[in-house]
Design a protein around this motif. Structure first.
Motif, PDB file in Angstrom:
ATOM      1  N   LEU A  86     -27.294  13.702 -32.755  1.00 18.89           N
ATOM      2  CA  LEU A  86     -28.373  13.106 -33.549  1.00 18.89           C
ATOM      3  C   LEU A  86     -29.518  14.067 -33.875  1.00 18.89           C
ATOM      4  N   PRO A  87     -29.999  14.899 -32.926  1.00 16.52           N
ATOM      5  CA  PRO A  87     -31.059  15.850 -33.324  1.00 16.52           C
ATOM      6  C   PRO A  87     -30.597  16.858 -34.384  1.00 16.52           C
ATOM      7  N   LEU A  88     -29.338  17.288 -34.311  1.00 18.03           N
ATOM      8  CA  LEU A  88     -28.814  18.193 -35.342  1.00 18.03           C
ATOM      9  C   LEU A  88     -28.728  17.497 -36.690  1.00 18.03           C
ATOM     10  N   VAL A  89     -28.254  16.257 -36.686  1.00 18.65           N
ATOM     11  CA  VAL A  89     -28.144  15.500 -37.934  1.00 18.65           C
ATOM     12  C   VAL A  89     -29.532  15.277 -38.521  1.00 18.65           C
ATOM     13  N   ARG A  90     -30.482  14.938 -37.671  1.00 15.39           N
ATOM     14  CA  ARG A  90     -31.862  14.706 -38.134  1.00 15.39           C
ATOM     15  C   ARG A  90     -32.408  15.957 -38.815  1.00 15.39           C
ATOM     16  N   THR A  91     -32.212  17.094 -38.198  1.00 18.80           N
ATOM     17  CA  THR A  91     -32.699  18.356 -38.758  1.00 18.80           C
ATOM     18  C   THR A  91     -31.968  18.694 -40.052  1.00 18.80           C
ATOM     19  N   PHE A  92     -30.648  18.490 -40.052  1.00 20.77           N
ATOM     20  CA  PHE A  92     -29.859  18.756 -41.251  1.00 20.77           C
ATOM     21  C   PHE A  92     -30.326  17.896 -42.419  1.00 20.77           C
ATOM     22  N   PRO A 148     -35.799   9.095 -39.692  1.00 23.90           N
ATOM     23  CA  PRO A 148     -34.971   8.628 -38.579  1.00 23.90           C
ATOM     24  C   PRO A 148     -35.485   7.309 -38.004  1.00 23.90           C
ATOM     25  N   GLU A 149     -34.568   6.558 -37.434  1.00 24.67           N
ATOM     26  CA  GLU A 149     -34.866   5.374 -36.641  1.00 24.67           C
ATOM     27  C   GLU A 149     -35.797   4.369 -37.327  1.00 24.67           C
ATOM     28  N   ARG A 150     -35.387   3.865 -38.454  1.00 26.64           N
ATOM     29  CA  ARG A 150     -36.144   2.846 -39.194  1.00 26.64           C
ATOM     30  C   ARG A 150     -35.789   1.474 -38.649  1.00 26.64           C
ATOM     31  N   MET A 151     -36.793   0.653 -38.390  1.00 28.66           N
ATOM     32  CA  MET A 151     -36.584  -0.709 -37.886  1.00 28.66           C
ATOM     33  C   MET A 151     -35.891  -1.564 -38.947  1.00 28.66           C
ATOM     34  N   THR A 152     -35.046  -2.484 -38.459  1.00 23.32           N
ATOM     35  CA  THR A 152     -34.318  -3.384 -39.346  1.00 23.32           C
ATOM     36  C   THR A 152     -33.947  -4.653 -38.598  1.00 23.32           C
TER      37      THR A 152
END
Length: 167
Positions: free
Chosen positions: A38-44, A55-59
């Protein structure tokens, strides 16, 4: 503005890049879990889409005590959920039954959505297994508005598979 196709293209680049020996060097990215990736995907995604990758939007998440959940990512207005299967791990990691909460979140999202399945196992899923995503999980009692979403499956030695799930 981003589309589901653009998000899938970005994840295709991400998936293929993590497998390139000249890029990964001593890292074994294909053995990393979803939490580790997840941290790699977030950075990418930040580099690929800029500040519109959140990242991590409430729903809404029907069926849970709080009724709330979080998307892994929101790219412009496209909700993105991620599931990863490592080598030697069970097929269930990328099957519909295990990812029912992710599917529920995507069904309740009023906009575009995509479930990204990264499979690093040497035994990829069959087409019938992916068709299981068309059998939608229950959202609980009541009359729920549902929206369509896409599933993008990336596996070793095969082209990515995109499945559009209509409600």
């Amino acid at each position: 503005m981003s589309s589901v196709s653009q998000v899938i293209d970005a994840f295709s680049l991400f998936y293929e890049s993590l497998r390139r020996p000249e890029f990964r060097k001593s890292f074994k990215f294909d053995h990393w879990s979803e939490r580790q990736l997840l941290p790699l995907v977030r950075t990418f995604l930040l580099g690929y889409f800029g500040p519109r990758a959140e990242p991590e939007r409430m729903t809404a998440l029907p069926g849970k005590l709080t009724g709330l959940g979080r998307f892994d990512f929101m790219v412009y207005d496209v909700a993105v959920e991620l599931a990863v299967r490592r080598p030697g791990c069970p097929r269930a990691d990328v099957l519909p039954e295990k990812n029912a909460d992710e599917v529920r979140k995507l069904l309740k999202h009023p906009g575009l959505g995509v479930l990204i399945l990264l499979d690093y196992s040497s035994s990829p899923l069959a087409e019938d297994d992916l068709q299981g995503y068309r059998a939608l999980p229950s959202l609980g009692r009541g009359n729920h508005a549902k929206t369509a979403f896409s599933v993008a499956y990336f596996a070793l030695n095969q082209a990515p598979i995109r499945l559009n799930v209509r409600t």
